[in-house]
Write an enzyme that holds these catalytic residues in place. Structure first.
Site, PDB file in Angstrom:
ATOM      1  N   HIS A 110      -1.041   5.913   6.548  1.00  0.00           N
ATOM      2  CA  HIS A 110      -1.237   6.230   4.668  1.00  0.00           C
ATOM      3  C   HIS A 110      -2.498   7.486   4.941  1.00  0.00           C
ATOM      4  O   HIS A 110      -2.753   8.442   4.461  1.00  0.00           O
ATOM      5  CB  HIS A 110      -0.777   5.515   4.049  1.00  0.00           C
ATOM      6  CG  HIS A 110      -1.087   4.560   4.008  1.00  0.00           C
ATOM      7  ND1 HIS A 110      -1.618   4.009   5.554  1.00  0.00           N
ATOM      8  CD2 HIS A 110      -2.123   3.656   3.260  1.00  0.00           C
ATOM      9  CE1 HIS A 110      -2.149   2.803   5.160  1.00  0.00           C
ATOM     10  NE2 HIS A 110      -2.114   2.781   3.471  1.00  0.00           N
ATOM     11  N   THR A 152     -14.379   3.797  -6.808  1.00  0.00           N
ATOM     12  CA  THR A 152     -14.227   2.514  -6.672  1.00  0.00           C
ATOM     13  C   THR A 152     -15.497   2.156  -6.211  1.00  0.00           C
ATOM     14  O   THR A 152     -16.695   2.711  -6.894  1.00  0.00           O
ATOM     15  CB  THR A 152     -13.836   3.563  -5.370  1.00  0.00           C
ATOM     16  OG1 THR A 152     -12.968   1.308  -4.865  1.00  0.00           O
ATOM     17  CG2 THR A 152     -14.336   3.471  -4.373  1.00  0.00           C
ATOM     18  N   PHE A 189      -6.635  -5.436   6.624  1.00  0.00           N
ATOM     19  CA  PHE A 189      -7.249  -5.679   5.427  1.00  0.00           C
ATOM     20  C   PHE A 189      -5.134  -5.988   4.977  1.00  0.00           C
ATOM     21  O   PHE A 189      -4.202  -5.350   5.805  1.00  0.00           O
ATOM     22  CB  PHE A 189      -7.656  -5.412   4.971  1.00  0.00           C
ATOM     23  CG  PHE A 189      -7.044  -3.879   3.904  1.00  0.00           C
ATOM     24  CD1 PHE A 189      -6.947  -2.800   4.570  1.00  0.00           C
ATOM     25  CD2 PHE A 189      -6.696  -4.128   2.897  1.00  0.00           C
ATOM     26  CE1 PHE A 189      -7.147  -2.003   4.701  1.00  0.00           C
ATOM     27  CE2 PHE A 189      -6.479  -2.712   2.522  1.00  0.00           C
ATOM     28  CZ  PHE A 189      -6.241  -1.896   3.424  1.00  0.00           C
ATOM     29  N   TYR A 248      -1.495  -6.310   4.291  1.00  0.00           N
ATOM     30  CA  TYR A 248      -0.647  -7.174   4.579  1.00  0.00           C
ATOM     31  C   TYR A 248      -0.295  -5.849   6.094  1.00  0.00           C
ATOM     32  O   TYR A 248       0.692  -5.953   6.696  1.00  0.00           O
ATOM     33  CB  TYR A 248       0.769  -5.783   4.006  1.00  0.00           C
ATOM     34  CG  TYR A 248       1.122  -6.196   2.448  1.00  0.00           C
ATOM     35  CD1 TYR A 248       1.725  -7.302   2.351  1.00  0.00           C
ATOM     36  CD2 TYR A 248       0.241  -5.699   1.550  1.00  0.00           C
ATOM     37  CE1 TYR A 248       1.862  -7.260   1.234  1.00  0.00           C
ATOM     38  CE2 TYR A 248       0.625  -5.731  -0.203  1.00  0.00           C
ATOM     39  CZ  TYR A 248       1.578  -6.439  -0.141  1.00  0.00           C
ATOM     40  OH  TYR A 248       1.055  -7.309  -1.366  1.00  0.00           O
ATOM     41  N   ASP A 249      -1.620  -5.534   6.552  1.00  0.00           N
ATOM     42  CA  ASP A 249      -1.424  -5.423   8.243  1.00  0.00           C
ATOM     43  C   ASP A 249      -0.628  -5.726   8.922  1.00  0.00           C
ATOM     44  O   ASP A 249      -0.376  -5.875   9.779  1.00  0.00           O
ATOM     45  CB  ASP A 249      -3.310  -5.046   8.509  1.00  0.00           C
ATOM     46  CG  ASP A 249      -3.525  -3.693   8.060  1.00  0.00           C
ATOM     47  OD1 ASP A 249      -2.824  -3.207   7.665  1.00  0.00           O
ATOM     48  OD2 ASP A 249      -4.859  -3.024   7.899  1.00  0.00           O
ATOM     49  N   ASP A 267      -4.523   6.026  -4.961  1.00  0.00           N
ATOM     50  CA  ASP A 267      -4.558   4.795  -5.003  1.00  0.00           C
ATOM     51  C   ASP A 267      -3.190   4.088  -3.952  1.00  0.00           C
ATOM     52  O   ASP A 267      -2.533   5.620  -3.527  1.00  0.00           O
ATOM     53  CB  ASP A 267      -3.720   4.771  -6.273  1.00  0.00           C
ATOM     54  CG  ASP A 267      -2.840   3.343  -6.287  1.00  0.00           C
ATOM     55  OD1 ASP A 267      -3.301   2.634  -6.545  1.00  0.00           O
ATOM     56  OD2 ASP A 267      -1.723   3.134  -7.283  1.00  0.00           O
TER      57      ASP A 267
HETATM   58  P1  ITT Z   1      -9.664   0.476  -4.822  1.00  0.00           P
HETATM   59  O1  ITT Z   1     -10.567  -1.012  -6.235  1.00  0.00           O
HETATM   60  O2  ITT Z   1     -10.323   1.133  -4.988  1.00  0.00           O
HETATM   61  O3  ITT Z   1      -8.695  -0.055  -6.018  1.00  0.00           O
HETATM   62  P2  ITT Z   1      -7.663  -1.601  -3.821  1.00  0.00           P
HETATM   63  O4  ITT Z   1      -7.788  -2.387  -3.360  1.00  0.00           O
HETATM   64  O5  ITT Z   1      -6.867  -1.593  -4.968  1.00  0.00           O
HETATM   65  O6  ITT Z   1      -8.804  -1.200  -4.268  1.00  0.00           O
HETATM   66  P3  ITT Z   1      -5.422   0.619  -3.210  1.00  0.00           P
HETATM   67  O7  ITT Z   1      -5.269   0.409  -4.436  1.00  0.00           O
HETATM   68  O8  ITT Z   1      -6.318   0.893  -1.247  1.00  0.00           O
HETATM   69  O9  ITT Z   1      -6.799  -1.060  -2.794  1.00  0.00           O
HETATM   70  O10 ITT Z   1      -4.451  -0.559  -2.260  1.00  0.00           O
HETATM   71  C1  ITT Z   1      -4.294  -1.387  -3.590  1.00  0.00           C
HETATM   72  C2  ITT Z   1      -3.170  -2.601  -2.072  1.00  0.00           C
HETATM   73  O11 ITT Z   1      -2.749  -2.435  -1.035  1.00  0.00           O
HETATM   74  C3  ITT Z   1      -3.980  -2.994  -1.982  1.00  0.00           C
HETATM   75  O12 ITT Z   1      -5.079  -3.788  -2.361  1.00  0.00           O
HETATM   76  C4  ITT Z   1      -3.233  -3.830   0.308  1.00  0.00           C
HETATM   77  O13 ITT Z   1      -2.595  -5.445  -0.686  1.00  0.00           O
HETATM   78  C5  ITT Z   1      -2.787  -2.981   0.302  1.00  0.00           C
HETATM   79  N1  ITT Z   1      -2.964  -1.758   1.121  1.00  0.00           N
HETATM   80  C6  ITT Z   1      -3.173  -0.877   0.700  1.00  0.00           C
HETATM   81  N2  ITT Z   1      -3.057   0.016   2.294  1.00  0.00           N
HETATM   82  C7  ITT Z   1      -2.971  -1.267   3.133  1.00  0.00           C
HETATM   83  C8  ITT Z   1      -3.444  -0.724   4.404  1.00  0.00           C
HETATM   84  O14 ITT Z   1      -3.639  -0.135   5.632  1.00  0.00           O
HETATM   85  N3  ITT Z   1      -3.463  -1.809   4.968  1.00  0.00           N
HETATM   86  C9  ITT Z   1      -2.759  -3.113   4.177  1.00  0.00           C
HETATM   87  N4  ITT Z   1      -2.850  -2.921   3.075  1.00  0.00           N
HETATM   88  C10 ITT Z   1      -2.764  -1.860   2.373  1.00  0.00           C
END
Ligand code: ITT
Length: 231
Positions: free
Chosen positions: A184, A13, A156, A158-159, A75
């Site tokens: 999660h 990342t 951040f 969908y929180d 992911d």
């Molecule tokens: P990387 O660069 O590390 O891949 P990313 O923004 O793609 O970061 P994730 O794959 O972990 O992050 O998450 C994908 C999306 O899922 C993220 O942009 C959010 O919209 C949603 N999401 C994941 N975890 C969340 C959380 O704890 N609360 C709210 N939304 C979440």
């Protein structure tokens, strides 16, 4: 512990917040955790897998292969029951390529308009891979409901619309400590951290296997090492 005894692992990342979270969690282990920015440019991984598992493994194995050291990737995303698991692996770009969190929430709420079933779950998969391919996987999920209006300023993604019944609050109304305990990502990370000593052993074994075999000196024992006679 001196750095020479630490195993270098890259977290796939560029997100410094994620790196800090993992570093904090693994601070008591013999590991030097880096992120992609600590290395030269490598191609972006295309996250086109059909599951969180596919994408986490793809990111981890691609990065491990590209840099020649073990890599960790995660992911995660939101799966909504009434939408057959959407936005799922498309959570980050649900409303389009450059969508903001607000855009994604707006789209989600419009898709769920008039829908009585508001059940949803966040999912997270962590993959730890070596350059030759094998990987370990850790997973965590957290169930809740999607509200029809946003509530709270924290978090951040969908929180603000993810209501967690156990707290009687949205994730955006909960503190980071509260969320990390049951989220999660928190669960997947805790599972990984609990047995990280085993993970390190596993990684070292896989890395040792990948090295070229040591020469078997017994095969030279009966060789005639004298120089050929000059005629
Ligand atoms: P990387 O660069 O590390 O891949 P990313 O923004 O793609 O970061 P994730 O794959 O972990 O992050 O998450 C994908 C999306 O899922 C993220 O942009 C959010 O919209 C949603 N999401 C994941 N975890 C969340 C959380 O704890 N609360 C709210 N939304 C979440």
């Amino acid at each position: 512990m001196s750095d020479t005894h630490k195993l270098t692992i890259v977290l796939a990342t560029r997100n410094k917040g994620k790196l800090k979270e993992f570093q904090e969690l693994l601070k008591d282990f013999a590991v030097d955790l880096k992120c992609l920015d600590d290395f030269g440019p490598i191609p972006e991984v295309i996250e086109d897998g059909e599951t969180f598992d596919d994408n986490a493994y793809k990111k981890a194995s691609f990065t491990a292969k590209a840099l020649g050291i073990p890599a960790i990737a995660d992911d995660s995303g939101l799966a909504v029951e009434a939408l057959d698991g959407a936005p799922g692996v498309h959570s980050a770009r649900y409303a389009g390529k450059n969508a903001t969190d607000e855009d994604n929430i707006k789209k989600l709420l419009s898709e769920l308009e008039g829908q009585a079933n508001r059940k949803a779950a966040f999912h997270c998969v962590i993959s730890i891979a070596v350059p030759t391919g094998p990987a370990l996987t850790y997973e965590g999920s957290c169930e809740g409901e999607i509200l029809s209006t946003a509530r709270g300023q924290g978090g951040f993604g969908y929180d603000p619309v993810f209501y967690f019944p156990g707290f009687a609050k949205t994730f955006a109304e909960a503190s980071m400590e509260e969320k990390n305990k049951i989220s999660h990502r928190g669960k997947a990370l805790a599972e990984m951290a609990t047995e990280f000593d085993k993970v390190l052993k596993w990684l070292k074994q896989r890395l040792a296997e990948a090295k070229p075999p040591k020469p078997d000196h017994s095969q030279f024992e009966h060789n005639d090492w004298s120089l050929p006679k000059m005629v």
